[in-house]
Design an enzyme around this catalytic site. Structure first.
Site, mmCIF file in Angstrom:
data_model
loop_
_atom_site.group_PDB
_atom_site.id
_atom_site.type_symbol
_atom_site.label_atom_id
_atom_site.label_comp_id
_atom_site.label_asym_id
_atom_site.label_seq_id
_atom_site.Cartn_x
_atom_site.Cartn_y
_atom_site.Cartn_z
ATOM 1 N N ASP A 31 0.853 -1.184 0.000
ATOM 2 C CA ASP A 31 0.000 0.000 0.000
ATOM 3 C C ASP A 31 0.893 1.240 0.000
ATOM 4 O O ASP A 31 1.882 1.307 0.727
ATOM 5 C CB ASP A 31 -0.928 -0.011 1.229
ATOM 6 N N ILE A 32 0.534 2.211 -0.807
ATOM 7 C CA ILE A 32 1.341 3.427 -0.951
ATOM 8 C C ILE A 32 1.306 4.291 0.320
ATOM 9 O O ILE A 32 2.251 5.024 0.594
ATOM 10 C CB ILE A 32 0.877 4.221 -2.205
ATOM 11 N N ASN A 88 -12.891 -3.152 2.602
ATOM 12 C CA ASN A 88 -13.747 -1.978 2.743
ATOM 13 C C ASN A 88 -14.761 -2.035 1.604
ATOM 14 O O ASN A 88 -14.391 -2.282 0.455
ATOM 15 C CB ASN A 88 -12.916 -0.695 2.642
ATOM 16 N N HIS A 101 -10.266 -5.335 -3.390
ATOM 17 C CA HIS A 101 -8.941 -5.623 -2.821
ATOM 18 C C HIS A 101 -9.088 -5.993 -1.358
ATOM 19 O O HIS A 101 -10.024 -5.568 -0.688
ATOM 20 C CB HIS A 101 -8.009 -4.421 -2.983
ATOM 21 N N HIS A 103 -7.063 -5.883 2.248
ATOM 22 C CA HIS A 103 -5.938 -5.301 2.988
ATOM 23 C C HIS A 103 -5.392 -6.350 3.949
ATOM 24 O O HIS A 103 -6.160 -6.990 4.689
ATOM 25 C CB HIS A 103 -6.413 -4.122 3.851
#
Ligand code: 5GP
Ligand code: ZN
Length: 108
Positions: A31-32, A88, A101, A103
């Site tokens: 994750d950025i 989410n 996606h 997490h």
């Protein structure tokens, strides 16, 4: 594939990302803006907007994502200490990128 989708762009190689794993069904990258010492995103190659759009045919994709998350937790040495797996769903659920996606968060 969606033209303007950030994760489709990453999957197509049009946007750079720190890939840790990839196969024919999914990719895993960092994750950025990490919310934990280890924060990875497990992303199917197929563009599915959110959990709300999952169909019976996508069962295997989601199962692959969960199994890969488990494997990546082990690889990142956070399996024993523990981790969170989060989907989410839509804006109210905190989703900002509308490409399914998972997490993987841990390492605190
Ligand atoms: P969401 O809130 O939609 O569940 O999570 C999207 C996640 O994608 C966020 O944690 C955000 O930091 C991450 N993200 C957004 N754009 C990029 C990007 O261009 N590259 C990477 N590696 N992560 C991104
Ligand atoms: Zn997409």
């Amino acid at each position: 594939m969606e033209e303007d989708c950030t994760f489709c762009k990453i999957i197509r190689g049009e946007k750079s990302a720190d890939f840790l794993y990839q196969d024919e069904s999914l990719v895993v990258f960092k994750d950025i803006r990490p919310h934990a010492p280890v924060h990875l995103l497990i992303v199917p190659r197929k563009h599915i907007r959110s959990m709300n759009d999952l169909t019976e045919q996508d069962k295997e994709i989601v199962l692959n994502m969960i199994l890969k998350a488990k494997e990546m937790a082990k690889k990142e040495a956070i399996a024993d200490s523990g981790y969170r797996l989060v989907f989410n769903v839509e804006r109210g659920g905190g989703q900002y990128i509308f490409h399914l996606h998972l997490h993987l968060l841990g390492g605190w």
